[in-house]
Motif scaffolding. Sequence first.
Motif, PDB file in Angstrom:
ATOM      1  N   THR A  12       0.861  -1.237  -0.062  1.00 36.68           N
ATOM      2  CA  THR A  12      -0.094   0.053   0.192  1.00 36.68           C
ATOM      3  C   THR A  12       0.982   1.310  -0.026  1.00 36.68           C
ATOM      4  O   THR A  12       0.545   2.242  -0.844  1.00 36.68           O
ATOM      5  N   LEU A  13       2.044   1.111   0.524  1.00 36.50           N
ATOM      6  CA  LEU A  13       2.959   2.170   0.776  1.00 36.50           C
ATOM      7  C   LEU A  13       3.526   2.566  -0.554  1.00 36.50           C
ATOM      8  O   LEU A  13       3.791   3.616  -0.982  1.00 36.50           O
ATOM      9  N   ARG A  14       3.841   1.401  -1.027  1.00 34.38           N
ATOM     10  CA  ARG A  14       4.475   1.655  -2.566  1.00 34.38           C
ATOM     11  C   ARG A  14       3.705   2.230  -3.233  1.00 34.38           C
ATOM     12  O   ARG A  14       3.886   3.058  -4.120  1.00 34.38           O
ATOM     13  N   ILE A  15       2.365   1.688  -3.661  1.00 32.59           N
ATOM     14  CA  ILE A  15       1.142   2.027  -4.546  1.00 32.59           C
ATOM     15  C   ILE A  15       0.894   3.571  -4.142  1.00 32.59           C
ATOM     16  O   ILE A  15       0.911   4.469  -5.262  1.00 32.59           O
ATOM     17  N   THR A  16       0.725   3.954  -3.182  1.00 38.67           N
ATOM     18  CA  THR A  16       0.400   5.441  -2.561  1.00 38.67           C
ATOM     19  C   THR A  16       1.671   6.461  -3.013  1.00 38.67           C
ATOM     20  O   THR A  16       1.456   7.293  -3.644  1.00 38.67           O
ATOM     21  N   ASP A  17       2.761   5.912  -2.820  1.00 37.20           N
ATOM     22  CA  ASP A  17       3.743   6.808  -3.316  1.00 37.20           C
ATOM     23  C   ASP A  17       4.156   7.080  -4.614  1.00 37.20           C
ATOM     24  O   ASP A  17       4.275   8.028  -4.999  1.00 37.20           O
ATOM     25  N   ALA A  18       3.956   6.069  -5.359  1.00 39.38           N
ATOM     26  CA  ALA A  18       4.062   5.877  -6.872  1.00 39.38           C
ATOM     27  C   ALA A  18       3.012   6.877  -7.438  1.00 39.38           C
ATOM     28  O   ALA A  18       3.140   7.829  -8.153  1.00 39.38           O
TER      29      ALA A  18
END
Length: 338
Positions: free
Chosen positions: A196-202
């Motif tokens: 979730t953090l990866r998708i949100t950051d991107a």
Amino acid sequence: MKRIAITLGDPAGIGPEIIAKAFTQAPELTQGCFVAGDLACLRRGAAAAAGERPPLPIALVGSVQELAQVPPRCIPLLQVGAPLEAPPPWGQVNEAAGRLAANAVLWAASAALRGEVAAIVTAPLHKEALSAAGLPYPGHTELLQAEAAAHAGVALERMPVRMMLANDELRTVLVSIHVALRQALEAVTFANVRETLRITDAALAAMLGRRPRIAVAGLNPHAGEGGLFGREEIEVIAPALQDARAAGLDVHGPFAPDTVFMRARRGEFDVVVAMYHDQGLIPVKYLGVEKGVNVTLGLPLVRTSPDHGTAFDIAGTGRADASSLVEAIRMAKRLAGG
């Protein structure tokens, strides 16, 4: 001009009405937009939206390429599937309505994945009607995830998506979406939080033009109070944040869920990652559903939707507010670069 497909939504609900209102109230914004749905249902919705005034005319097109010939002050419609003989009753769960709503989304998703449209905006569908029509998905997000995975030829788990709800004051992204609360708790794993953090950051980096400041809500009251009220923050969430920081993400927390949204609203953070559906969506919806926009993150296409449901109780009365749909169209155009 980049084309945006607006799916009809459940025709027994307010979708056709708010679509007609959006074209009436925001003619410049809706340039380049067209509706994927059913002619009779959209006509009925346009009549409900217009009240005693003449409704906007509907221009039937056979393909995206024909949109260039549609005159101004019309609602372009691409008929999806065979036309219905008559629209379903207002405000009732109906199998045919659920199937029509799903087919419109499936068509629009396929067109977006082929590159024929720049984005899709989905009017509300009804989850019970979707189920009655035999669709094995609890909502738009899961349906679009399955279509995108099939198009890419990958397993569903290799197409992870997340829901973001956003308005002018607050953004929140969810670790889990439409599952029972017990299942949502089980979904709070290192892998799911980290993804979730990866998708949100991107996604937010693309929207903002810089790396976002991400706050993470704890799962338990007071973010566990050092383990007194649960150990998920210590054993799952904090390690996921540490791993994300090592990869360069600007993440903070886990914070007490009852205060982190206020901090984000004051501008301390760009987005809050919440652990489950109601934890993240209640704060945004409390600020007003008329400006909220649902954005699906992680898909190889742009998809937005209004921050409300089918509103069966007022369907057909002309009282539905199109503001959230207008904002969803605005967001889709911005994300599509148009």
